[in-house]
Design an enzyme around this catalytic site. Structure first.
Site, PDB file in Angstrom:
ATOM      1  N   GLY A  12       0.789  -1.235   0.000  1.00 23.66           N
ATOM      2  CA  GLY A  12       0.000   0.000   0.000  1.00 23.66           C
ATOM      3  C   GLY A  12       0.816   1.277   0.000  1.00 23.66           C
ATOM      4  O   GLY A  12       0.314   2.323   0.416  1.00 23.66           O
ATOM      5  N   SER A  13       2.077   1.218  -0.503  1.00 30.26           N
ATOM      6  CA  SER A  13       2.877   2.446  -0.457  1.00 30.26           C
ATOM      7  C   SER A  13       2.380   3.482  -1.468  1.00 30.26           C
ATOM      8  O   SER A  13       2.438   4.687  -1.203  1.00 30.26           O
ATOM      9  CB  SER A  13       4.365   2.156  -0.660  1.00 30.26           C
ATOM     10  OG  SER A  13       4.646   1.833  -1.989  1.00 30.26           O
ATOM     11  N   ASN A  14       1.862   3.031  -2.601  1.00 32.66           N
ATOM     12  CA  ASN A  14       1.307   3.993  -3.569  1.00 32.66           C
ATOM     13  C   ASN A  14       0.063   4.659  -2.999  1.00 32.66           C
ATOM     14  O   ASN A  14      -0.115   5.876  -3.086  1.00 32.66           O
ATOM     15  CB  ASN A  14       0.988   3.303  -4.904  1.00 32.66           C
ATOM     16  CG  ASN A  14       2.221   3.116  -5.753  1.00 32.66           C
ATOM     17  OD1 ASN A  14       2.673   4.044  -6.418  1.00 32.66           O
ATOM     18  ND2 ASN A  14       2.807   1.923  -5.711  1.00 32.66           N
ATOM     19  N   MET A  96      -3.748  -7.294  -6.713  1.00 33.44           N
ATOM     20  CA  MET A  96      -3.118  -8.433  -7.383  1.00 33.44           C
ATOM     21  C   MET A  96      -4.064  -9.355  -8.162  1.00 33.44           C
ATOM     22  O   MET A  96      -3.647 -10.397  -8.644  1.00 33.44           O
ATOM     23  CB  MET A  96      -2.307  -9.256  -6.374  1.00 33.44           C
ATOM     24  CG  MET A  96      -1.143  -8.481  -5.766  1.00 33.44           C
ATOM     25  SD  MET A  96      -0.146  -7.575  -6.988  1.00 33.44           S
ATOM     26  CE  MET A  96       0.717  -8.958  -7.742  1.00 33.44           C
ATOM     27  N   ASN A 113      -4.435   2.004 -13.104  1.00 36.87           N
ATOM     28  CA  ASN A 113      -3.531   1.000 -12.542  1.00 36.87           C
ATOM     29  C   ASN A 113      -2.105   1.521 -12.645  1.00 36.87           C
ATOM     30  O   ASN A 113      -1.802   2.328 -13.526  1.00 36.87           O
ATOM     31  CB  ASN A 113      -3.659  -0.316 -13.325  1.00 36.87           C
ATOM     32  CG  ASN A 113      -2.759  -1.394 -12.779  1.00 36.87           C
ATOM     33  OD1 ASN A 113      -2.642  -1.567 -11.565  1.00 36.87           O
ATOM     34  ND2 ASN A 113      -2.082  -2.116 -13.662  1.00 36.87           N
ATOM     35  N   HIS A 115       1.790   0.110 -13.157  1.00 38.55           N
ATOM     36  CA  HIS A 115       2.497  -1.108 -13.581  1.00 38.55           C
ATOM     37  C   HIS A 115       3.998  -0.815 -13.632  1.00 38.55           C
ATOM     38  O   HIS A 115       4.399   0.233 -14.150  1.00 38.55           O
ATOM     39  CB  HIS A 115       1.977  -1.519 -14.962  1.00 38.55           C
ATOM     40  CG  HIS A 115       2.584  -2.788 -15.458  1.00 38.55           C
ATOM     41  ND1 HIS A 115       2.183  -4.028 -15.002  1.00 38.55           N
ATOM     42  CD2 HIS A 115       3.585  -3.009 -16.335  1.00 38.55           C
ATOM     43  CE1 HIS A 115       2.907  -4.964 -15.587  1.00 38.55           C
ATOM     44  NE2 HIS A 115       3.767  -4.374 -16.402  1.00 38.55           N
TER      45      HIS A 115
HETATM   46  C1  GRF Z   1       3.945  -1.587  -7.376  1.00 40.68           C
HETATM   47  O1  GRF Z   1       5.241  -1.993  -7.649  1.00 40.68           O
HETATM   48  C2  GRF Z   1       3.118  -1.517  -8.625  1.00 40.68           C
HETATM   49  O2  GRF Z   1       3.877  -1.213  -9.736  1.00 40.68           O
HETATM   50  C3  GRF Z   1       2.544  -2.896  -8.731  1.00 40.68           C
HETATM   51  O3  GRF Z   1       2.350  -3.321  -7.406  1.00 40.68           O
HETATM   52  C4  GRF Z   1       3.233  -2.623  -6.539  1.00 40.68           C
HETATM   53  C5  GRF Z   1       2.410  -1.991  -5.460  1.00 40.68           C
HETATM   54  O4  GRF Z   1       3.190  -1.477  -4.431  1.00 40.68           O
HETATM   55  N1  GRF Z   1       1.329  -2.880  -9.526  1.00 40.68           N
HETATM   56  P1  GRF Z   1       2.497  -0.815  -3.183  1.00 40.68           P
HETATM   57  O5  GRF Z   1       1.549  -1.869  -2.581  1.00 40.68           O
HETATM   58  O6  GRF Z   1       1.751   0.381  -3.624  1.00 40.68           O
HETATM   59  O7  GRF Z   1       3.601  -0.486  -2.241  1.00 40.68           O
END
Ligand code: GRF
Length: 196
Positions: A12-14, A96, A113, A115
């Site tokens: 969940g870092s994004n 996922m 999304n 990627h």
């Molecule tokens: C990221 O590397 C993104 O590119 C992929 O999943 C990962 C998610 O990372 N789709 P986070 O859970 O947001 O840290």
């Protein structure tokens, strides 16, 4: 105010980076209305709770029938929850599972999304490993609209990053992460400023 709903399965870092950018007023006219998570142990849930963002846990493992996901039932349960949030956009952030055509078509040009490659290169799982295996010297990340074809929709934002000698999936992924956050924040900003 544009309403963004996040779907995540892991770290969940994004998600956290976007939420923080919104709280710091770096993305005007945007709010994160909730997090839909399919994994009980996902760190994304803690990130949401720390920020007082509502979490809906729809555990995908509960929809396994003889080891196979009953996607229709699982997605219908998610959709019932999602509709209640009335989102303008759905952000997949480390989510996922692949969404069905039915799901995607309910939100045309509203699902994004991120990627970890410069699409259209290296679609699908283990995109970083694919780039390493191809001996690429440059890769990066892409934020794109989700269409029924996997990792295929219109590109909103891309950031590139050199692959260094000795890079692994892990080391490259870690260096790429801040660029992912920046790309996703930029994409959300674009959408929150758009007229519709
Ligand atoms: C990221 O590397 C993104 O590119 C992929 O999943 C990962 C998610 O990372 N789709 P986070 O859970 O947001 O840290």
């Amino acid at each position: 105010m544009k309403r963004f709903l996040v779907m995540a399965s892991g770290r969940g870092s994004n998600f956290a980076a976007i939420a923080d950018a919104i709280s710091k007023n770096q993305i005007p006219n945007a709010e994160i209305v909730g997090l839909i998570c399919n994994k009980k142990k996902a760190f994304a849930i803690q990130e949401a709770e720390q920020r007082n963002i509502p979490v809906i846990l729809v555990e995908s493992r509960r929809f396994l029938e003889n080891g196979t996901l009953n996607r229709a039932k699982y997605e219908e349960t998610c959709l019932t929850e999602i509709r209640k949030f009335k989102p303008d956009y759905i952000l997949l952030a480390g989510y996922m599972l692949v969404l069905s055509e039915k799901f995607v078509l309910e939100f045309p040009n509203q699902i994004l999304n991120i990627h970890p490659s410069l699409l259209p290169k290296y679609k699908g799982m283990h995109a970083i490993q694919q780039a390493l295996d191809a001996k690429a010297t440059l890769s990066g990340c892409t934020v794109h609209f989700v269409t029924p074809l996997l990792d295929d929709g219109p590109i909103i934002c891309q950031k590139s990053l050199e692959i260094l000698v000795g890079d692994t999936e892990e080391s490259y992924g870690a260096r790429l992460r801040p660029l992912e956050h920046a790309a996703y924040i930029e994409a959300v900003k674009k959408l929150s400023q758009s007229a519709n």
